[in-house]
Design an enzyme around this catalytic site. Structure first.
Site, PDB file in Angstrom:
ATOM      1  N   ARG A  46      -7.780   5.500  -3.682  1.00  9.95           N
ATOM      2  CA  ARG A  46      -8.126   4.524  -2.638  1.00  9.95           C
ATOM      3  C   ARG A  46      -9.352   4.940  -1.834  1.00  9.95           C
ATOM      4  NH1 ARG A  46      -2.596   4.821  -2.710  1.00  9.95           N
ATOM      5  NH2 ARG A  46      -1.774   3.090  -3.914  1.00  9.95           N
ATOM      6  N   THR A  51      -3.311   9.757  -4.288  1.00  5.57           N
ATOM      7  CA  THR A  51      -3.942   8.455  -4.509  1.00  5.57           C
ATOM      8  C   THR A  51      -4.677   7.941  -3.271  1.00  5.57           C
ATOM      9  OG1 THR A  51      -1.913   7.302  -3.903  1.00  5.57           O
ATOM     10  CG2 THR A  51      -2.236   7.741  -6.243  1.00  5.57           C
ATOM     11  N   GLY A 107       4.292  10.585  -5.470  1.00  4.39           N
ATOM     12  CA  GLY A 107       5.246  11.006  -6.502  1.00  4.39           C
ATOM     13  C   GLY A 107       6.685  10.728  -6.110  1.00  4.39           C
ATOM     14  N   GLY A 108       6.874   9.849  -5.136  1.00  8.48           N
ATOM     15  CA  GLY A 108       8.214   9.565  -4.635  1.00  8.48           C
ATOM     16  C   GLY A 108       9.159   8.978  -5.663  1.00  8.48           C
ATOM     17  N   GLU A 109       8.622   8.450  -6.752  1.00  6.08           N
ATOM     18  CA  GLU A 109       9.486   7.895  -7.805  1.00  6.08           C
ATOM     19  C   GLU A 109       9.846   8.951  -8.854  1.00  6.08           C
ATOM     20  OE1 GLU A 109       7.212   5.636  -6.235  1.00  6.08           O
ATOM     21  OE2 GLU A 109       9.151   5.061  -5.409  1.00  6.08           O
ATOM     22  N   TRP A 117       1.039   8.431   0.499  1.00  8.63           N
ATOM     23  CA  TRP A 117       0.018   7.823  -0.357  1.00  8.63           C
ATOM     24  C   TRP A 117      -0.911   6.873   0.371  1.00  8.63           C
ATOM     25  CZ3 TRP A 117       1.363   2.588  -1.609  1.00  8.63           C
ATOM     26  CH2 TRP A 117       2.707   2.265  -1.491  1.00  8.63           C
ATOM     27  N   ASP A 140      13.359   0.902  -0.645  1.00  9.57           N
ATOM     28  CA  ASP A 140      11.968   1.256  -0.955  1.00  9.57           C
ATOM     29  C   ASP A 140      11.027   0.960   0.200  1.00  9.57           C
ATOM     30  OD1 ASP A 140      10.055   2.396  -2.530  1.00  9.57           O
ATOM     31  OD2 ASP A 140       9.885   0.757  -3.955  1.00  9.57           O
ATOM     32  N   ASP A 159       8.976   2.423   2.070  1.00  6.04           N
ATOM     33  CA  ASP A 159       8.017   3.474   2.427  1.00  6.04           C
ATOM     34  C   ASP A 159       7.380   3.153   3.779  1.00  6.04           C
ATOM     35  OD1 ASP A 159       6.864   4.950  -0.394  1.00  6.04           O
ATOM     36  OD2 ASP A 159       7.772   2.988  -0.648  1.00  6.04           O
TER      37      ASP A 159
END
Lengths: 539, 259
Positions: free
Chosen positions: A124, A168, A184-186, A234, A295, A297
């Site tokens: 980004r 990112t 990398g939270g997933e 992120w 989810d 975030d």
């Protein structure tokens, strides 16, 4: 003789390095765009006023940079004294002439095959300090480049891509440090934020977004769940020089959609953390969504401003969260000041006296599915909001009438594999790229919502037929720029939401617009699809 | 400071409805079922057939499987196949898509088979083109109007019972892509057509003369996306035998031969 001196000063300022003092005072040189969000308080607001509500209709496309990547373009460029710096996905870096788009140099990053970001092989954006540019890569390196040549100065591996660690977001510069956080939270990572020495890349401090044994907050994770609890970063944080605090939004806990194995609040997932910028020590935190299974975030840009609050000036942080609520916090202490839904919300029904959301007992992921508003992409998401000190309004890219059915499944952690524990199911017509839009009035829609932060009330909205992942830019002349999935880039009157100008770009706008000035001419830039578009007033 | 928000009544209703509509072991949304129907047509129908009963011993829409018991079993079989049998692994299909197929199968299982049996497809074709006047809106293999959905392969996409329902109660389930829109320009007559696309500033439709048209929303006095069907019910227009003939004809429409 006097003229000669002035000339020398002018040349010197053109070639001056980007000191941290310049970054702190970015508002004093609005011709430049020195950080991802336009300044350390992240208002994405410019004091440039050449483009106005009256003349914005005369914008004319100046140049396009078509990136050599099919990945969606989510970056915000930097502009320093007539030179634009931006990325080409996933992690190439370019310097271009900001007025013509002609390329000065390209740095091609050699990416590790181990990189496995969950949700886009992209960056980004960049940070700059002195004559050095910084990029965080999706294989979890931070690379420093000479801004004049694009030559690498150092390359530090700061995470293990095979385990799902990635970067990112655009780094944040504070003093002599480059600050980055881990995505990398997933993948069941244990998130952290790093302060690196800008000269060497050496790690100066590390803050784990999940407290380890013996640390306060560790008890908010059942058993060993803290080891793979996600809590990623992120989106770029902010910095307040008065308190020397840097603020970062933390992502969801893992597994994302099943909280059974991670009983407790799961700190500091779905929180904002305020860290001492010199040491990385936690000063305060506020958790927006305790024990999240939706989810949600908290990966929004923390927007800092000094506003009048209940009759006296207050140093606040404004935050439109993925969970559908707009918050005002005291940024020095973390005190909760207010929270109010800005879209349809059904997972909570108020706050207790400490500002903790009162979550409904029914608001839990289930094996049969639980219907929750807002849905999995949130009432908003990572898309940059804007605060205009001129209007006093906070502008949110919003999704409304939006729900998901949350279904949980049992899942064991396997290193390097996704760790979701189920998933969200759609409840309405698709919102995916490229589909025709057949939606009706009661279906999901996107909007720009202008909120008065003092009350949390909506002042106006600009409704879109499709949803939006575009950030918002405002200027001191009360022009608001944004876009959406439909591929329009458009300007609204920031005072009332009236449409002033639009351009159809043919690709989804999934980036935050920015503005800059070269040789007395104001430009506005945004990515759409996989290209960067730049406009200025017709001459 | 405690702040409580008034609970939105419509949200409560939605939650109650959702919990009341429990299907089998998982709950599925209308979108899941619709997506699953599409996945079924794309991946399953050529072997299992539109009625799900082309494989001996298996009747997908009656919940009769050789190996699967739970929804998770079905997902696993879809994705991994059954070694040594004709059931291939759908290696490219993710779990979410496989689960929508289960949603479709479970939903279909809740609907009894059509009772309109004994129809004659040739007579149905005549009704389609004559008394029923279906071709004024629908197209079959190159003839008829493009205003409504093309029915050339409707027999592969819909079960007989679904076709029967569409004939008797066409408004019961209009897919988003089949919605009509009515626009009233600031100057000129109102236009009704099938919605092809829309955005914040424009909408696209195909009108009754099969013209592809775009309208600028700012130039309209009014427009609305119609949720009800433009198709008349044939409940009182056709006899039971004629309805059976029509269903028989529609079931016979399998589209062009595919490998």
């Amino acid at each position: 003789m006097k003229r000669f001196v002035l000339l020398v000063v002018s040349i010197a300022s053109l070639s001056a390095q980007v000191t941290f003092d310049r970054i702190l005072n970015a508002g004093k040189e609005p011709q430049n765009w020195l950080t991802y969000s336009g300044g350390t308080s992240s208002q994405r607001h410019s004091t440039l006023t050449q483009i106005t509500p009256d003349n914005v209709k005369n914008l004319e496309l100046q140049w396009i940079f078509q990136s050599r990547s099919l990945e969606r373009y989510e970056a915000t460029p930097l502009v320093v004294d007539g030179v634009m710096y931006t990325v080409q996905n996933p992690d190439d870096v370019l310097a271009l002439d900001a007025a013509t788009g002609r390329v000065y140099w390209t740095y091609n990053y050699q990416l590790s095959p181990d990189a496995r970001p969950c949700c886009g092989r992209l960056s980004r954006g960049l940070a700059i300090l002195g004559d050095t540019l910084f990029i965080g890569t999706i294989d979890a390196h931070v690379v420093a480049l000479d801004a004049k040549s694009g030559k690498p100065l150092w390359n530090a591996q700061v995470g293990d891509p095979e385990k799902g660690y990635a970067i990112t977001h655009a780094p944040l510069i504070v003093k002599d440090k480059v600050i980055v956080g881990m995505a990398g939270g997933e993948y069941g990572i244990r998130g952290y934020i790093l302060g690196l020495d800008a000269k060497t890349g050496k790690e100066a401090w590390r803050f784990y977004t999940i407290p380890g044994p013996g640390e306060p907050g560790h008890e908010s994770w059942a058993g060993d769940s803290w080891q793979h609890g996600g809590a990623s970063v992120w989106v770029t944080g902010s910095y307040d020089p008065e308190s020397n605090l840097t603020f970062w939004g933390i992502g969801n806990p893992g597994p994302d959609w099943n909280g059974d194995t991670r009983g407790g609040d799961n700190l500091y997932a779905c929180s904002v953390v305020a860290l001492d910028a010199d040491t990385g020590k936690l000063k305060w935190y506020y958790q927006f969504s305790p024990h999240d299974e939706f989810d949600y975030d908290a990966v929004q840009v923390p927007v800092l401003a000094d506003i009048d609050w209940q009759g006296r000036p207050r140093k606040v942080m404004m935050w439109a969260n993925r969970n559908g609520l707009f918050y005002v916090l005291d940024r020095t202490t973390g005190q909760f000041l207010s929270g109010k839904p800005f879209v349809k919300v059904n997972w909570m029904n108020g706050f207790d006296e400490r500002g903790r959301p009162m979550k409904l007992a029914s608001a839990a992921s289930s094996k049969t599915g639980t219907l929750i508003f807002p849905g999995n992409q949130g009432g908003t998401n990572w898309y940059s909001p804007s605060f205009s000190p001129h209007t006093g309004l906070f502008y949110i890219p919003a999704w409304d009438n939006y729900s998901s059915l949350y279904v949980k499944q049992d899942q064991d952690f396997v290193e390097g594999r996704t760790f979701g524990g189920g998933g969200p199911r759609p409840t309405g017509p698709a919102t995916k790229t490229g589909v025709q839009n057949f939606r009706g009035d009661e279906d999901i829609y996107g909007a720009v919502r202008a909120i008065d932060p003092k009350t949390g009330e909506k002042k106006w909205e600009f409704k879109m037929a499709d949803v939006t992942e575009a950030g918002i830019l405002t200027t001191a002349s009360d022009v608001l720029f944004t876009g959406g999935h439909e591929g329009y880039f458009f300007a609204l009157d920031a005072r009332n939401g009236k449409l002033l100008w639009k351009s159809s770009l043919g690709g989804e706008v999934r980036s935050g617009p920015m503005t800059f000035m070269v040789n007395g001419r104001q430009y506005v830039a945004v990515d759409a699809g996989n290209s960067l578009f730049v406009w200025a007033l017709r001459q | 400071m405690m702040t409580a928000f008034p609970m939105n009544r419509s949200i409560v209703c939605v939650l109650l409805l959702a919990s009341g509509a429990l299907l089998a072991q998982h709950e599925y949304t209308a979108t899941d079922i619709e997506n699953g129907g599409r996945q079924y047509v794309n991946n399953c129908v050529y072997c299992h057939g539109p009625e799900g009963d082309q494989i001996a011993g298996v009747s997908l829409f009656q919940g009769r499987f050789k190996r699967a018991v739970s929804d998770d079993d079905i997902v696993q079989i879809i994705r991994n196949g059954v070694p040594g049998t004709g059931m291939p692994a759908q290696t490219g299909m993710n779990e979410a898509n496989a689960r929508t197929i289960v949603a479709y199968l479970r939903s279909a299982a809740a609907v009894p088979a059509s009772t309109l049996t004994g129809g004659n497809a040739a007579r149905g074709k005549s009704l389609f083109e004559g008394k029923g006047a279906c071709a004024t809106c629908h197209r079959v293999q190159g003839s008829g109007s493009r205003m409504g959905p093309d029915l050339s392969d409707i027999g592969m996409q819909r079960r007989a019972v679904e076709l029967e329902k569409s004939l008797l109660d066409p408004g019961a389930g209009v897919l988003p892509q089949h919605r009509f829109v009515q626009v009233t320009p600031k100057s000129g007559p109102a236009v009704t057509g099938r919605l092809l696309n829309q955005d914040t500033f424009t909408l696209q439709l195909i009108d009754s003369q099969e013209r592809l048209r775009t309208f600028v929303i700012a130039d309209l006095r009014d427009y609305s996306v119609l949720k009800d069907s433009r198709m008349p019910s044939y409940k009182d227009k056709l006899s039971r035998q004629e309805l059976a003939d029509m269903v028989s004809y529609l079931v016979s429409l399998k589209g062009p031969n595919k490998p």
